[in-house]
Structure formats: structure tokens, C-alpha cells
Scaffold this motif. Structure first.
Motif, PDB file in Angstrom:
ATOM      1  N   GLU A 149       0.836  -1.202   0.000  1.00  0.00           N
ATOM      2  CA  GLU A 149       0.000   0.000   0.000  1.00  0.00           C
ATOM      3  C   GLU A 149       0.873   1.255   0.000  1.00  0.00           C
ATOM      4  O   GLU A 149       0.587   2.222  -0.715  1.00  0.00           O
ATOM      5  N   LYS A 150       1.956   1.241   0.773  1.00  0.00           N
ATOM      6  CA  LYS A 150       2.860   2.389   0.811  1.00  0.00           C
ATOM      7  C   LYS A 150       3.567   2.583  -0.523  1.00  0.00           C
ATOM      8  O   LYS A 150       3.859   3.716  -0.908  1.00  0.00           O
ATOM      9  N   ILE A 151       3.814   1.504  -1.223  1.00  0.00           N
ATOM     10  CA  ILE A 151       4.396   1.606  -2.561  1.00  0.00           C
ATOM     11  C   ILE A 151       3.379   2.221  -3.515  1.00  0.00           C
ATOM     12  O   ILE A 151       3.708   3.112  -4.308  1.00  0.00           O
ATOM     13  N   LEU A 152       2.134   1.775  -3.432  1.00  0.00           N
ATOM     14  CA  LEU A 152       1.100   2.271  -4.347  1.00  0.00           C
ATOM     15  C   LEU A 152       0.784   3.747  -4.146  1.00  0.00           C
ATOM     16  O   LEU A 152       0.462   4.445  -5.105  1.00  0.00           O
ATOM     17  N   VAL A 153       0.881   4.237  -2.917  1.00  0.00           N
ATOM     18  CA  VAL A 153       0.637   5.671  -2.678  1.00  0.00           C
ATOM     19  C   VAL A 153       1.949   6.467  -2.731  1.00  0.00           C
ATOM     20  O   VAL A 153       1.977   7.637  -2.420  1.00  0.00           O
ATOM     21  N   GLN A 154       2.994   5.780  -3.120  1.00  0.00           N
ATOM     22  CA  GLN A 154       4.315   6.353  -3.353  1.00  0.00           C
ATOM     23  C   GLN A 154       4.984   6.950  -2.121  1.00  0.00           C
ATOM     24  O   GLN A 154       5.752   7.897  -2.225  1.00  0.00           O
ATOM     25  N   ILE A 155       4.672   6.394  -0.970  1.00  0.00           N
ATOM     26  CA  ILE A 155       5.473   6.701   0.214  1.00  0.00           C
ATOM     27  C   ILE A 155       6.843   6.047   0.008  1.00  0.00           C
ATOM     28  O   ILE A 155       7.875   6.626   0.316  1.00  0.00           O
ATOM     29  N   PHE A 156       6.817   4.821  -0.535  1.00  0.00           N
ATOM     30  CA  PHE A 156       8.031   4.142  -0.977  1.00  0.00           C
ATOM     31  C   PHE A 156       7.979   4.106  -2.501  1.00  0.00           C
ATOM     32  O   PHE A 156       7.101   3.464  -3.072  1.00  0.00           O
ATOM     33  N   LYS A 157       8.903   4.784  -3.143  1.00  0.00           N
ATOM     34  CA  LYS A 157       8.940   4.826  -4.604  1.00  0.00           C
ATOM     35  C   LYS A 157       9.912   3.782  -5.131  1.00  0.00           C
ATOM     36  O   LYS A 157      10.775   3.291  -4.397  1.00  0.00           O
ATOM     37  N   ASN A 216      10.125  -2.333 -11.108  1.00  0.00           N
ATOM     38  CA  ASN A 216       8.722  -2.530 -11.484  1.00  0.00           C
ATOM     39  C   ASN A 216       7.871  -2.844 -10.253  1.00  0.00           C
ATOM     40  O   ASN A 216       6.824  -3.470 -10.345  1.00  0.00           O
ATOM     41  N   GLY A 217       8.339  -2.382  -9.092  1.00  0.00           N
ATOM     42  CA  GLY A 217       7.695  -2.710  -7.830  1.00  0.00           C
ATOM     43  C   GLY A 217       6.271  -2.215  -7.693  1.00  0.00           C
ATOM     44  O   GLY A 217       5.429  -2.892  -7.094  1.00  0.00           O
ATOM     45  N   MET A 218       5.971  -1.059  -8.259  1.00  0.00           N
ATOM     46  CA  MET A 218       4.615  -0.521  -8.145  1.00  0.00           C
ATOM     47  C   MET A 218       3.625  -1.427  -8.876  1.00  0.00           C
ATOM     48  O   MET A 218       2.564  -1.756  -8.328  1.00  0.00           O
ATOM     49  N   ASN A 219       3.977  -1.858 -10.075  1.00  0.00           N
ATOM     50  CA  ASN A 219       3.089  -2.757 -10.820  1.00  0.00           C
ATOM     51  C   ASN A 219       2.956  -4.102 -10.124  1.00  0.00           C
ATOM     52  O   ASN A 219       1.862  -4.658 -10.045  1.00  0.00           O
ATOM     53  N   LYS A 220       4.068  -4.616  -9.618  1.00  0.00           N
ATOM     54  CA  LYS A 220       4.041  -5.907  -8.916  1.00  0.00           C
ATOM     55  C   LYS A 220       3.211  -5.817  -7.641  1.00  0.00           C
ATOM     56  O   LYS A 220       2.458  -6.740  -7.323  1.00  0.00           O
ATOM     57  N   ALA A 221       3.339  -4.709  -6.911  1.00  0.00           N
ATOM     58  CA  ALA A 221       2.552  -4.516  -5.683  1.00  0.00           C
ATOM     59  C   ALA A 221       1.068  -4.441  -6.007  1.00  0.00           C
ATOM     60  O   ALA A 221       0.235  -5.020  -5.309  1.00  0.00           O
ATOM     61  N   SER A 222       0.742  -3.730  -7.088  1.00  0.00           N
ATOM     62  CA  SER A 222      -0.650  -3.612  -7.513  1.00  0.00           C
ATOM     63  C   SER A 222      -1.217  -4.977  -7.900  1.00  0.00           C
ATOM     64  O   SER A 222      -2.329  -5.345  -7.489  1.00  0.00           O
TER      65      SER A 222
END
Length: 123
Positions: free
Chosen positions: A19-27, A75-81
Motif C-alpha cells: 500500500e505504501k508503494i502504491l501511494v508512493q510513500i516508498f517509490k 517494477n515494484g509498483m506494478n508488482k505490488a498492484s
């Protein structure tokens, strides 16, 4: 963080990190808290956080730079999603569909609630 009993703690922590990756707290390519830092922050055993990080590495959401720390994958944001979407579809939606059916909630009612939610969350 308040943990629930319906899911292992390490999975709940993985969900939180995603969730933190998706809201870009962790980019992407950002360093995330160390095992010790996160364990202290969440008041859990460091072994639990390590298990979370190993799990997220298996999913290619994060990676480890030996001696430096853990980082969000390129590609962490896509993988997290993808991960959270799959979790939602497989674990959350069936019980929600059961309640929708039981209570005879229409798709129109759901749409209205969702639009209201979007309106309120944009404020």
C-alpha cells in the motif's frame, strides 16, 4: 498497526508495504526501512519482518542490496498492484459477494456508494 487474526502477520505487513508503494510513500528504487527499524516501528519480532521481506522478494516487489538494505524494485509498483489485486479478488471479494447476494444489494446501489466514496476521498 492493529493486526487481525484472519491473516498471518507477515502477510499483513506485506500488504502495508505494498500500500505504501502504491501511494508512493516508498517509490521505485527507494530504500525501505531495515528489518530492525520496521520491527521496532510495528512492535513485532524482527523474524516476522524478515519473513515479510523474503516473501516480497519472491514476488519481485523488493530486492536486497547486500550490506545496504532493501529497496523497491524497478517494477515494484506494478508488482505490488498485481499482488494486492490478486489478494483482494481471491480473499476479500468472495465474502463480499456472498453478503451482496444475501442482502440483495443491487449494482446500482454499489455504484452510488462507490461514487460517493470517490467524491469524499478526493476532498
Amino acid at each position: 498497526m492493529n493486526f487481525t487474526s484472519n491473516k498471518p502477520i507477515y502477510i499483513q505487513i506485506a500488504d502495508l508495504i505494498c500500500e505504501k508503494i502504491l501511494v508512493q510513500i516508498f517509490k521505485e528504487e527507494d530504500r525501505i526501512p531495515s528489518v530492525r527499524e520496521l520491527a521496532i516501528d510495528l512492535e513485532v519480532n524482527p523474524n516476522t519482518v524478515m519473513r515479510t521481506y523474503e516473501y516480497l522478494q519472491e514476488l519481485a516487489i523488493i530486492y536486497n542490496k547486500r550490506g545496504v538494505g532493501f529497496f523497491v524494485s524497478l517494477n515494484g509498483m506494478n508488482k505490488a498492484s498485481e499482488y494486492l489485486k490478486k489478494e483482494c479478488m481471491e480473499k476479500d471479494m468472495p465474502s463480499l459477494f456472498k453478503k451482496i447476494n444475501l442482502l440483495k444489494i443491487t449494482f446500482r446501489e454499489i455504484e452510488e456508494l462507490y461514487l460517493q466514496y470517490l467524491k469524499n476521498s478526493n476532498n
